[in-house]
Design an enzyme around this catalytic site. Structure first.
Site, short mmCIF file in Angstrom:
data_model
loop_
_atom_site.label_atom_id
_atom_site.label_comp_id
_atom_site.label_asym_id
_atom_site.label_seq_id
_atom_site.Cartn_x
_atom_site.Cartn_y
_atom_site.Cartn_z
N ARG A 243 0.86 -1.18 0.00
CA ARG A 243 0.00 0.00 0.00
C ARG A 243 0.89 1.23 0.00
O ARG A 243 1.88 1.29 0.73
CB ARG A 243 -0.90 0.03 1.24
CG ARG A 243 -2.04 -0.94 1.20
CD ARG A 243 -3.09 -0.53 0.15
NE ARG A 243 -4.22 -1.44 0.15
CZ ARG A 243 -4.35 -2.48 -0.67
NH1 ARG A 243 -3.41 -2.78 -1.56
NH2 ARG A 243 -5.43 -3.24 -0.61
N GLU A 272 -3.19 7.58 -4.42
CA GLU A 272 -3.53 7.12 -5.77
C GLU A 272 -4.76 7.83 -6.31
O GLU A 272 -5.70 8.05 -5.54
CB GLU A 272 -3.80 5.60 -5.75
CG GLU A 272 -2.53 4.84 -5.49
CD GLU A 272 -2.73 3.33 -5.43
OE1 GLU A 272 -3.76 2.82 -5.92
OE2 GLU A 272 -1.84 2.66 -4.91
N HIS A 290 -0.83 0.12 -9.99
CA HIS A 290 -1.54 -0.80 -9.05
C HIS A 290 -2.15 -1.99 -9.80
O HIS A 290 -3.36 -2.18 -9.82
CB HIS A 290 -2.61 -0.04 -8.26
CG HIS A 290 -2.98 -0.73 -6.98
ND1 HIS A 290 -3.41 -0.05 -5.85
CD2 HIS A 290 -2.96 -2.04 -6.63
CE1 HIS A 290 -3.66 -0.92 -4.87
NE2 HIS A 290 -3.40 -2.15 -5.33
C1 GLV Z 1 -5.10 -5.06 -4.09
O1 GLV Z 1 -4.35 -4.19 -3.82
C2 GLV Z 1 -5.83 -5.84 -3.14
O2 GLV Z 1 -5.79 -5.55 -1.92
O3 GLV Z 1 -6.49 -6.79 -3.57
#
Ligand code: GLV
Length: 329
Positions: A243, A272, A290
């Site tokens: 994260r 983000e 991501h």
């Molecule tokens: C992606 O970042 C998730 O948590 O699935």
């Protein structure tokens, strides 16, 4: 009465047909902003909301919500105030397990991509700046023999360890940074004798590649700050597929710019989709949007699991992946 589902963003198959078989489904064409989502959750028109990481489900929204559950299309759920959901008796679901290998692949891609300067090299070729083989063209770093430090030792970190060992890396880990907890031989399992647990401070100081695999919590918020960056080796590379807010991104830009550390491979960002000023201009970074779990089969599985969670929540069954089981007792 049929179950009523709100899906905040279109999702791949098979999630929608599964929801449709159980009731009526409203899919929003565009992701809602916070106040729209809050209004929809409070409307009483939906039993369960199927959310994405960009949907903020906070205490204020939950306090007004007339819903039974929130099914997150992700393994992480830092976008949801789970404590507040539990107090309101609202179930929260997630999609663990199915994206472990895909995310580990992206971490490995970032390790290799930063070490071997893949993005810089690709750009050189496309821009017509490749004039033939040269002994000193785009020299990178060896991965074999390098020290990989894993911050965290959950499913994804272990999948990265498996890959890194196959590449001949020396793997260190710190299971719950910045704190510590001892991992038993039993828990180490297949990794026994192949990876080494070290305290967080040592992991920071010894890693050639420091890869983050922790959930975002109060304890891990800005785990990698200016002080930690200052203790990393100047030749170290930071990898983040966890994260964004686990890293102080502005401090990272300063460190990368000043040679504090050598590079960074990032799939996630502090705010983000915005990047810290200066990050995109740095050549020693590989920046992905991501996409850790972004493969066709994995996204289909996430769709399936989030729909199964949602249907179970709406129909009074136990969801297969429940984050706050204390709500049902
Ligand atoms: C992606 O970042 C998730 O948590 O699935």
């Amino acid at each position: 009465m049929d179950a009523r589902f709100l899906v905040t963003t279109p999702i791949p198959d098979p999630g929608l047909p599964l929801l449709e078989a159980a009731g009526s489904v409203t899919v929003l064409p565009d992701p809602p902003d916070y106040s729209r989502l809050r209004q929809l959750c409070a409307s009483g028109d939906y039993d369960v909301v199927l959310t994405q990481l960009r949907d903020t489900v906070d205490a204020a929204l939950l306090a007004e919500a007339e819903i039974k559950g929130v099914s997150n299309f992700a393994v992480g759920y830092n976008n949801i105030d789970v404590g507040a959901a539990t107090s309101c008796g609202i179930l929260v679901g997630n999609t663990p397990g199915v994206l472990t290998d895909a995310t580990a692949d992206v971490a490995m891609a970032l390790i290799l991509g930063t070490a071997r300067r893949v993005v810089e090299a690709d750009r050189m070729v496309r821009e017509g700046r490749f004039h033939g083989w040269e002994p000193e063209l785009l020299l990178g770093r060896d991965v074999t023999g390098a020290v990989l430090g894993l911050a965290g030792f959950g499913r994804i970190a272990r999948a990265v360890a498996r890959r890194a060992l196959a590449f001949g890396m020396q793997v260190l880990f710190s299971p719950r940074p910045p704190g510590d907890r001892s991992v038993s031989q039993d828990e180490l399992g297949e990794f026994s004798g192949r990876v080494t647990q070290v305290p967080w401070e040592e992991l920071v100081a010894r890693s050639d590649f420091l890869s983050l695999h922790v959930p975002l919590t109060e304890q891990t918020h800005q785990l990698v700050d200016a002080e930690v960056l200052g203790r990393m080796k100047p030749e170290a590379i930071l990898i983040n597929t966890a994260r964004g807010p686990v890293v102080d991104e502005s401090a990272l830009v300063v460190s990368l710019r000043n040679g504090g550390i050598a590079g960074a491979g990032l799939d996630v960002y502090e705010d983000e989709p915005h990047l810290a000023p200066g990050l995109a201009e740095l050549p020693n970074t590989v920046l992905l949007p991501h996409i850790g779990s972004a493969t066709v089969p994995v996204r289909a599985e996430m769709s399936r699991l989030s729909a199964l969670n949602a249907v179970a929540m709406a129909t009074g069954q136990r969801p297969p992946h429940l984050v706050n089981p204390e709500v049902i007792g």
